[in-house]
Design a protein around this motif. Structure first.
Motif, PDB file in Angstrom:
ATOM      1  N   LEU A 331     -97.787 -42.605  97.567  1.00 33.91           N
ATOM      2  CA  LEU A 331     -99.452 -42.065  98.106  1.00 33.91           C
ATOM      3  C   LEU A 331     -99.817 -43.409  98.853  1.00 33.91           C
ATOM      4  CD1 LEU A 331    -100.823 -40.458  95.276  1.00 33.91           C
ATOM      5  CD2 LEU A 331     -99.596 -39.488  97.429  1.00 33.91           C
ATOM      6  N   PRO A 332    -100.849 -43.722  99.202  1.00 37.03           N
ATOM      7  CA  PRO A 332    -101.220 -42.664 100.188  1.00 37.03           C
ATOM      8  C   PRO A 332     -99.913 -42.420 100.555  1.00 37.03           C
ATOM      9  CG  PRO A 332    -102.045 -44.468 101.561  1.00 37.03           C
ATOM     10  CD  PRO A 332    -101.522 -45.470  99.737  1.00 37.03           C
ATOM     11  N   ALA A 333    -100.145 -40.644 101.217  1.00 40.43           N
ATOM     12  CA  ALA A 333     -98.819 -40.465 101.908  1.00 40.43           C
ATOM     13  C   ALA A 333     -99.188 -40.281 103.775  1.00 40.43           C
ATOM     14  CB  ALA A 333     -97.739 -39.062 101.713  1.00 40.43           C
ATOM     15  N   VAL A 338    -103.255 -33.755 108.843  1.00 43.83           N
ATOM     16  CA  VAL A 338    -104.300 -34.672 108.040  1.00 43.83           C
ATOM     17  C   VAL A 338    -104.826 -35.814 108.230  1.00 43.83           C
ATOM     18  CG1 VAL A 338    -104.891 -34.206 105.777  1.00 43.83           C
ATOM     19  CG2 VAL A 338    -103.737 -32.702 106.252  1.00 43.83           C
ATOM     20  N   GLU A 351     -99.732 -30.822  99.991  1.00 45.50           N
ATOM     21  CA  GLU A 351    -100.999 -29.562  99.021  1.00 45.50           C
ATOM     22  C   GLU A 351    -100.330 -29.494  97.801  1.00 45.50           C
ATOM     23  OE1 GLU A 351    -104.218 -30.060  99.551  1.00 45.50           O
ATOM     24  OE2 GLU A 351    -104.510 -28.443  97.857  1.00 45.50           O
ATOM     25  N   ARG A 354     -99.528 -32.216  95.633  1.00 48.88           N
ATOM     26  CA  ARG A 354    -101.197 -33.281  95.400  1.00 48.88           C
ATOM     27  C   ARG A 354    -101.485 -32.999  94.156  1.00 48.88           C
ATOM     28  NH1 ARG A 354    -106.505 -33.164  96.220  1.00 48.88           N
ATOM     29  NH2 ARG A 354    -106.107 -30.924  95.990  1.00 48.88           N
ATOM     30  N   THR A 357     -98.820 -35.268  92.627  1.00 52.26           N
ATOM     31  CA  THR A 357     -98.549 -36.711  92.623  1.00 52.26           C
ATOM     32  C   THR A 357     -99.647 -37.568  92.286  1.00 52.26           C
ATOM     33  OG1 THR A 357     -99.923 -36.718  94.480  1.00 52.26           O
ATOM     34  CG2 THR A 357     -97.621 -36.043  95.031  1.00 52.26           C
ATOM     35  N   TYR A 358    -100.784 -37.043  91.602  1.00 55.80           N
ATOM     36  CA  TYR A 358    -101.551 -37.386  91.416  1.00 55.80           C
ATOM     37  C   TYR A 358    -101.260 -37.583  89.947  1.00 55.80           C
ATOM     38  CZ  TYR A 358    -104.993 -36.096  94.837  1.00 55.80           C
ATOM     39  OH  TYR A 358    -105.550 -35.735  96.169  1.00 55.80           O
TER      40      TYR A 358
ATOM     41  N   GLU B 107    -109.327 -38.347  97.601  1.00 63.55           N
ATOM     42  CA  GLU B 107    -107.311 -38.245  96.569  1.00 63.55           C
ATOM     43  C   GLU B 107    -107.966 -40.176  95.449  1.00 63.55           C
ATOM     44  OE1 GLU B 107    -103.637 -39.053  98.609  1.00 63.55           O
ATOM     45  OE2 GLU B 107    -104.057 -41.392  98.307  1.00 63.55           O
ATOM     46  N   TYR B 114    -108.862 -42.426  85.630  1.00 63.71           N
ATOM     47  CA  TYR B 114    -107.485 -43.059  84.706  1.00 63.71           C
ATOM     48  C   TYR B 114    -108.562 -42.777  83.601  1.00 63.71           C
ATOM     49  CZ  TYR B 114    -104.305 -41.302  88.599  1.00 63.71           C
ATOM     50  OH  TYR B 114    -103.707 -40.245  89.211  1.00 63.71           O
TER      51      TYR B 114
END
Lengths: 399, 399, 399
Positions: A331-333, A338, A351, A354, A357-358, B107, B114
């Motif tokens: 990230l960021p991708a 988008v 998506e 998503r 990835t977080y 994002e 966190y």
């Protein structure tokens, strides 16, 4: 939970972490037990945070960060990791101070270290420079420590250089361990680290280099794929080959995204710049050649544009094992349609993964805290055990 | 003192604060008991600070602030409020990271959360935007929390948006309670929230909107006054009418400062921009129309200049109850002959109330801490009681 | 170690520090016992840090810094000193807030002080301004405190103004005490505070002024030397003469570096600008006279260039006592052939003393912490004794 954490701490006690009073610069400089120890410490720290146990092991102390490139994720992760252990963070803003090259690095390194436990550095813009700078800081700290200038020698933590991005790669490994159940379960799994198209240029090589050099250690079949001209630098490639040979995994290079994705358990499609472009950029920036820099950017973007088919789409995902490989990104991708027209990944694939990835990113504060714990304490397992036993809470109890 | 604090904590225990695991965005979204609970918590926290009692309820944890406009007072108040509870603060500098609109807000919200307990946001420059942005952040945090990405969901605290400035308005209410003795004593008191002349343009509407929507709740007679064209937006106006009807107070709009000041117990003369100008400014900024923006500023200043008689002077103060209404301001004020030629208030009136306005501002760190306490803990009264009982000191005792 | 610290704390208890609830602006405003107390507190704090004892005396609280000039060393030292005592630091960035002159200083001083224990200020760029600004802040805090606006009045700590640089000078004194064994051992030692050539212009006078006004207190023979036109301002010169007369030391002015270095035990060669240039620069900056400013810089550099022989070299060092005087510098130094062509000191002399200058700088965090301790607590010796007795550790114990 408590029992689970205790058994992990016991396991940690049996490992030779070998980090005490050292830095964490390049993952391939360390043995497998070091990596396993960092993984375990990160897991225990995360488990304690989830259960509300305080892991404040410093009553006072500083964590200093130096960012020579933009950052949201890693900047936050460093602060959060320091805070989790009780360190106050401060960022050295070079525009309001005087960190430079050569003589001055040596001096500044001492000046910001008198009561400091960790110095986190991001210096990833210039191929051939970032790691060198960290070594300069590290050497200066060694001298200042040996000569009694410093009460304590802070650890230098690589928050991304030109060669490696170890806090990212180890957070990614934590994510794989969590996804597949254990480090052992990764054996024989295929991971595709592939180049992907991006409408921007100059992205560093440290993520793919860190990934291939780390993931080959634990028996995975790592396939690197990129268009011609987008080769990585030799040092991590050599490490990847060496680790693969030793671990019983494999490391190979493919020439298309499709080939790499075929039957993969994990895909990591991500853009980077050709090493030659990065080297030339460093040279032109130094020489102040603005016109040539603009020309280089145009060329590089034109080069990227020739490889628009290097996009992770539903179609390429179908090639992976059961069509359902784990998609990863630091990230960021660049998501097509988008935040750019044609990027690294299609909107629907991104998506779908998503939140994953977080979660992947969410391991980073704990990995950084683990590196600090490992470098600052002789016996991190006893420090963690003491945290469990004293039963201090991260936040007050409320009925 | 101790007894007094205990009885306030008992009173707090009886209120339905309803803030736990929520945000604090717009005061009118919450019931009267929520407001009363925030007031009480702020009072108890201030009392403890005065008596030297530590209110450190977090051993580690972060408070992140995002300022999309200049700020001294609120920025400090957020940091001080966080520190009072044990949170380390960090400011997200958008110029060195990548918070933007749409996809990226979602994002970034996760990336900075966190180990975060509270995110304070000021986004007051663009009418129709600030509150929307906070809701986007809030929604992203809800998703990340529900889906298990975050260990804990930080609370979003509105440090001023385009619609409301709740930390200011509640600090102002604390000031009124302290001045008049109790919340009950405000019943039937007349408060004049009036526009005032300023040689600057573009001041947000959030303070007057926050004041009329909050002060009408407790039986005050609130009069809003402004020149034609300086109307507030409808949502807080509607809230003010609704609250006045329910509380037995009143809410009316006057067309001159004198009319509003007549027999007022409290006056709050403060400049703001016409909503139409703020909307047009948002549109032109988006379109990058520099010439038209300059023209808009000229027009707006010319419009303001037509209303120079909207100045709080000794003469207008004479109209108030006994000539001695309480003067309030959120600071910084445009003081005629001091920091501008002709501003919101004459030098002699301002100087007379200057230290009062500092006391007014001094409640803000405690109000912010109260909001964090209320949003983070299920039962803040038991958390505060535990602080009293453990007798930890804010600073070491010294003979 | 423990016994040694105890006896120092006993000695501290016998001194009349006289700092409680005051500021630390100019060293010559304080008696010798104040200076001795600061030295002792710094020594005890450093000793505790070395032995791993926590000196966290604040559970919560803020240290605010305001830097009106670039800084690495002092900025870090302030943060580290605050952190050592448990204060969270925040820097007031004037570009994102509204600290200005006159009315607003008074207001901002209150706004950043509600829960603040110390405010550190660097304002050294404009001769005739820096100290005045600190006094304005100090007066504003006194008013706000007396009138009950503030729960507590933070101490203003001078982190370098136009007249003095007391945290530097006292750290330098600590370095001398450590080098020569005791404060008493400095009696009769010769210190040469001399101008030195630099290819930059506009360096403040505060270091040499601070040094001559401080080192004359303890019986040293202080010789100041500079080219004609580089005189210091009168106030610290007068203090130096007064202190020398009282302490049995001496204070004289020489016209060459060689004369000052002859038989010196300590040399402090450092560049500064002529006071007349600094005053003219202040005037031109205010008037916005860019062309004249450029001309002034050219003149000033040309003036400096006439004195290139004012360089500390192996040859001039030979003039000192036994050829081995202690070389001191506040850093960064202009080192000939390293960071400039011809500067204050030759590369070989600087390199020989480089680590010593790092040790010299290393006392600063503790001196700043000592000033905060002395200004915030009525009886710092009992606070320090309590730190020793509670046996809390700075970092967790690890097997």
């Amino acid at each position: 939970m408590m029992t689970d954490l205790c058994s992990k701490i016991d396991k940690l006690a049996g490992l030779e972490a070998g980090l005490h009073d050292k830095d964490f610069l390049l993952s391939w400089q360390y043995g497998d037990e070091t990596i396993e120890a960092v993984l375990l410490m990160a897991e225990v720290l995360e488990g304690m945070a989830r259960s509300g146990t305080s892991t404040r092991v410093f009553d006072t102390g500083l964590g200093i960060s130096i960012f020579r490139d933009k950052s949201t994720r890693t900047r936050y992760a460093f602060r959060a990791g320091c805070n989790l252990l009780g360190l106050m963070t401060e960022e050295l803003d070079e525009s309001t101070s005087q960190v430079a090259h050569g003589e001055t690095v040596r001096e500044t390194a001492a000046m910001i270290s008198y009561l400091t436990e960790a110095i986190g550095i991001r210096d990833d813009m210039f191929l051939g420079e970032g790691h060198k700078y960290m070594v300069q800081v590290s050497d200066a700290l060694c001298e200042a420590s040996v000569k009694g200038v410093l009460i304590q020698r802070p650890a230098v933590i690589n928050l991304q250089c030109d060669l490696d991005h170890p806090t990212q790669a180890i957070a990614d490994l934590r994510h794989l361990v969590k996804t597949f159940g254990s480090l052992e379960a990764l054996r024989g799994k295929k991971l595709a680290m592939t180049w992907a198209h991006s409408p921007s240029y100059g992205k560093p090589l440290s993520v793919p280099q860190g990934i291939v050099a780390l993931m080959t250690r634990f028996g995975m079949d790592v396939v690197l794929a990129h268009p011609d001209g987008y080769q990585l630098v030799e040092e991590p490639m050599e490490a990847a080959r060496r680790f693969a040979a030793r671990s019983g995994g494999s490391f190979s290079v493919a020439s298309s995204m499709g080939e790499a994705f075929r039957d993969a358990d994990v895909v990591y499609p991500k853009s980077w710049a050709p090493a030659s472009v990065l080297r030339e950029r460093t040279r032109l920036l130094r020489a102040g050649e603005a016109t040539k820099l603009a020309a280089l950017e145009r060329e590089a973007l034109a080069s990227n544009a020739r490889f628009k088919e290097w996009e992770c789409t539903e179609r390429t995902m179908e090639l992976t094992k059961g069509g359902s490989a784990l998609y990863m990104h630091c990230l960021p991708a660049d998501v097509s349609g988008v935040n750019c027209e044609a990027g690294e990944v299609s909107a629907s694939v991104f998506e779908r993964y998503r939140l994953e990835t977080y979660r992947e990113a969410g391991h980073k504060p704990f990995v950084i805290a683990a590196m600090i714990l490992g470098t600052r304490f002789h016996d991190p397992s006893s420090v963690l055990r003491a945290c469990l036993e004293r039963k201090a809470v991260r936040r007050a109890n409320s009925g």
